[in-house]
Design an enzyme around this catalytic site. Structure first.
Site, PDB file in Angstrom:
ATOM      1  N   ASN A   9       0.874  -1.168   0.000  1.00 43.24           N
ATOM      2  CA  ASN A   9       0.000   0.000   0.000  1.00 43.24           C
ATOM      3  C   ASN A   9       0.913   1.220   0.000  1.00 43.24           C
ATOM      4  O   ASN A   9       1.495   1.558   1.024  1.00 43.24           O
ATOM      5  CB  ASN A   9      -0.897  -0.025   1.254  1.00 43.24           C
ATOM      6  CG  ASN A   9      -1.730   1.242   1.380  1.00 43.24           C
ATOM      7  OD1 ASN A   9      -1.764   2.066   0.464  1.00 43.24           O
ATOM      8  ND2 ASN A   9      -2.399   1.395   2.506  1.00 43.24           N
ATOM      9  N   LYS A  11       0.166   4.222  -0.225  1.00 52.16           N
ATOM     10  CA  LYS A  11      -0.457   5.408   0.384  1.00 52.16           C
ATOM     11  C   LYS A  11      -0.200   6.634  -0.507  1.00 52.16           C
ATOM     12  O   LYS A  11      -0.128   6.483  -1.718  1.00 52.16           O
ATOM     13  CB  LYS A  11       0.035   5.582   1.821  1.00 52.16           C
ATOM     14  CG  LYS A  11      -0.154   4.280   2.637  1.00 52.16           C
ATOM     15  CD  LYS A  11       0.029   4.432   4.112  1.00 52.16           C
ATOM     16  CE  LYS A  11      -0.198   3.084   4.782  1.00 52.16           C
ATOM     17  NZ  LYS A  11      -0.115   3.133   6.224  1.00 52.16           N
ATOM     18  N   HIS A  94      -9.529   1.302   4.580  1.00 47.54           N
ATOM     19  CA  HIS A  94      -8.283   1.411   5.340  1.00 47.54           C
ATOM     20  C   HIS A  94      -8.522   2.292   6.567  1.00 47.54           C
ATOM     21  O   HIS A  94      -9.292   3.245   6.504  1.00 47.54           O
ATOM     22  CB  HIS A  94      -7.190   2.008   4.446  1.00 47.54           C
ATOM     23  CG  HIS A  94      -5.839   1.893   5.077  1.00 47.54           C
ATOM     24  ND1 HIS A  94      -5.400   2.794   6.017  1.00 47.54           N
ATOM     25  CD2 HIS A  94      -4.850   0.981   4.917  1.00 47.54           C
ATOM     26  CE1 HIS A  94      -4.187   2.434   6.414  1.00 47.54           C
ATOM     27  NE2 HIS A  94      -3.829   1.340   5.764  1.00 47.54           N
ATOM     28  N   GLU A  96      -6.862   4.587   7.811  1.00 38.79           N
ATOM     29  CA  GLU A  96      -6.605   6.018   7.568  1.00 38.79           C
ATOM     30  C   GLU A  96      -7.818   6.677   6.915  1.00 38.79           C
ATOM     31  O   GLU A  96      -8.099   7.841   7.148  1.00 38.79           O
ATOM     32  CB  GLU A  96      -5.343   6.176   6.702  1.00 38.79           C
ATOM     33  CG  GLU A  96      -4.089   5.905   7.529  1.00 38.79           C
ATOM     34  CD  GLU A  96      -2.916   5.342   6.741  1.00 38.79           C
ATOM     35  OE1 GLU A  96      -2.926   5.427   5.498  1.00 38.79           O
ATOM     36  OE2 GLU A  96      -1.995   4.798   7.386  1.00 38.79           O
ATOM     37  N   GLU A 166      -5.620  -5.105  10.150  1.00 44.15           N
ATOM     38  CA  GLU A 166      -4.598  -4.107  10.456  1.00 44.15           C
ATOM     39  C   GLU A 166      -4.914  -3.416  11.778  1.00 44.15           C
ATOM     40  O   GLU A 166      -5.726  -2.477  11.816  1.00 44.15           O
ATOM     41  CB  GLU A 166      -4.559  -3.038   9.356  1.00 44.15           C
ATOM     42  CG  GLU A 166      -4.187  -3.581   7.992  1.00 44.15           C
ATOM     43  CD  GLU A 166      -3.520  -2.517   7.118  1.00 44.15           C
ATOM     44  OE1 GLU A 166      -2.422  -2.785   6.635  1.00 44.15           O
ATOM     45  OE2 GLU A 166      -4.094  -1.424   6.959  1.00 44.15           O
ATOM     46  N   GLY A 172       2.395   2.032  10.880  1.00 39.45           N
ATOM     47  CA  GLY A 172       3.375   3.110  10.797  1.00 39.45           C
ATOM     48  C   GLY A 172       4.048   3.442  12.119  1.00 39.45           C
ATOM     49  O   GLY A 172       4.699   4.472  12.245  1.00 39.45           O
ATOM     50  N   SER A 212       3.239  -2.418  10.288  1.00 35.91           N
ATOM     51  CA  SER A 212       4.679  -2.516  10.544  1.00 35.91           C
ATOM     52  C   SER A 212       5.264  -3.885  10.179  1.00 35.91           C
ATOM     53  O   SER A 212       6.171  -4.384  10.837  1.00 35.91           O
ATOM     54  CB  SER A 212       5.014  -2.158  11.996  1.00 35.91           C
ATOM     55  OG  SER A 212       4.636  -0.824  12.259  1.00 35.91           O
ATOM     56  N   GLY A 233       2.815  -1.183   4.272  1.00 34.42           N
ATOM     57  CA  GLY A 233       2.895   0.249   4.012  1.00 34.42           C
ATOM     58  C   GLY A 233       4.331   0.668   3.739  1.00 34.42           C
ATOM     59  O   GLY A 233       4.859   0.454   2.652  1.00 34.42           O
TER      60      GLY A 233
END
Ligand code: 13P
Length: 250
Positions: A9, A11, A94, A96, A166, A172, A212, A233
Site C-alpha cells: 500500500n 499510500k 483502510h 486512515e 490491520e 506506521g 509494521s 505500508g
C-alpha cells in the site's frame, strides 16, 4: 489451494517518475516470489504502473473506490474507471480512510460491493484502535467491521474478497502485533466469516496481516496458520525490503 497474497500500500507516495523508478527495481526483487504480489498505487500513478508491470508478476491495485457508478461526487473515482485501467485489486476501508475521511462500516460495505460488481477484488481492512484493544474490545470490533463490510454479499462474491487485519496501533508505528496476536485475531475474523458463509468459504478466504510488517518479521508472521498474506505500508516503498517480504518462504 489458496495462495498467499502480499500487497504494497503505497499510500500518498510517489510521483509518476518515482513510480517508474520504484517499479523498475521492484520487478527483479519480486520475480521469484511464490505468493501473489500486488502494488496499490495512488490513482494518478495507475496508468504508469500498469505499463511498467506489464509482463511481470506484479498485479495492479488502487487504494479506494467510490460506491456509485457515476455522478456528482467530486474527488471520487468509480469502479468502472478503475476497471478500465485494468486494476485488479482495491483497498477498501483502510483505517486512515476511517480515521481522516469519515469512512464508516456502511460506506466500506458499499465500496466493496461496487468493486465486486465491476469485477475488482476488494481488500477490506478491519482492525481495532489502541484504546479499543486496551478496553478488551478487539474481537467485538473486528467481528462487527467484518459483518458490516460483508453485509449483502453472496457466497460466490466471497471468492473475490480479501480481508486485511490491520490493528490501527501497529500502522506506521514500528509496533507489530506479535505473530500469535495477529494469528488469534485473524482466527476470530475467519470464524465470523464461517458463521456467515459456512466453513468452506471461511477457510478459503485469504486474510492478510498489516501493520509494521517488514523484512525482519515477515517470515514469522507468514508462518502462522491463519495468516495468508500481508498488507505492507512503509516497507513496500523500498524494493529491497518488499522483495525480502514477498520472498519470506526462502
Ligand atoms: P505500515 O506497514 O507502514 O505500518 O502500514 C501498514 C498499512 O497501513 C498498510 O495498509
Amino acid at each position: 489451494m489458496k495462495r498467499d497474497i502480499i500487497a504494497g500500500n503505497w499510500k500518498m507516495n510517489k510521483t509518476q517518475a518515482e513510480t517508474k523508478e520504484l517499479i523498475a527495481s521492484l520487478v527483479p526483487a519480486v520475480a521469484n516470489a511464490n505468493c501473489e504480489v500486488v502494488i496499490c498505487v495512488p490513482f494518478t500513478n495507475i496508468e504508469v504502473a500498469r505499463k511498467a508491470i506489464r509482463g511481470t508478476k506484479i498485479k495492479l491495485g488502487a487504494q479506494n473506490v467510490h460506491w456509485a457508478p457515476k455522478g456528482a461526487y467530486t474527488g471520487e473515482i468509480s469502479a468502472d474507471m478503475l476497471k478500465e485501467l485494468k486494476v485488479e485489486y482495491v483497498i477498501v476501508g483502510h483505517s486512515e480512510r476511517r480515521q481522516y475521511f469519515g469512512e464508516t462500516d456502511q460506506s466500506v460495505n458499499a465500496r466493496a460491493k461496487a468493486a465486486i460488481l465491476a469485477g475488482i477484488k476488494p481488500i477490506i481492512c478491519v482492525g481495532e484502535t489502541l484504546s479499543e484493544r486496551e478496553e478488551g474490545k478487539t474481537a467485538a470490533v473486528v467481528v462487527r467491521q467484518t459483518n458490516e463490510a460483508l453485509e449483502g454479499l453472496e457466497k460466490t462474491d466471497l471468492k473475490q474478497v480479501v480481508i486485511a487485519y490491520e490493528p490501527v496501533w501497529a500502522i506506521g508505528t514500528g509496533k507489530t502485533a506479535t505473530a500469535q496476536e495477529a494469528n488469534d485475531t485473524i482466527a476470530i475474523i475467519r470464524k465470523a466469516v464461517r458463521r456467515l458463509y459456512g466453513k468452506t468459504v471461511g477457510n478459503a478466504l485469504r486474510i492478510q496481516y498489516g501493520g509494521s510488517m517488514n523484512a525482519k518479521n515477515a517470515k514469522e508472521l507468514m508462518s502462522m496458520p491463519e495468516i495468508d498474506g500481508g498488507l505492507i505500508g512503509g516497507a513496500s516503498l523500498k524494493a529491497e525490503d518488499f522483495g525480502a517480504i514477498v520472498n519470506y518462504d526462502k
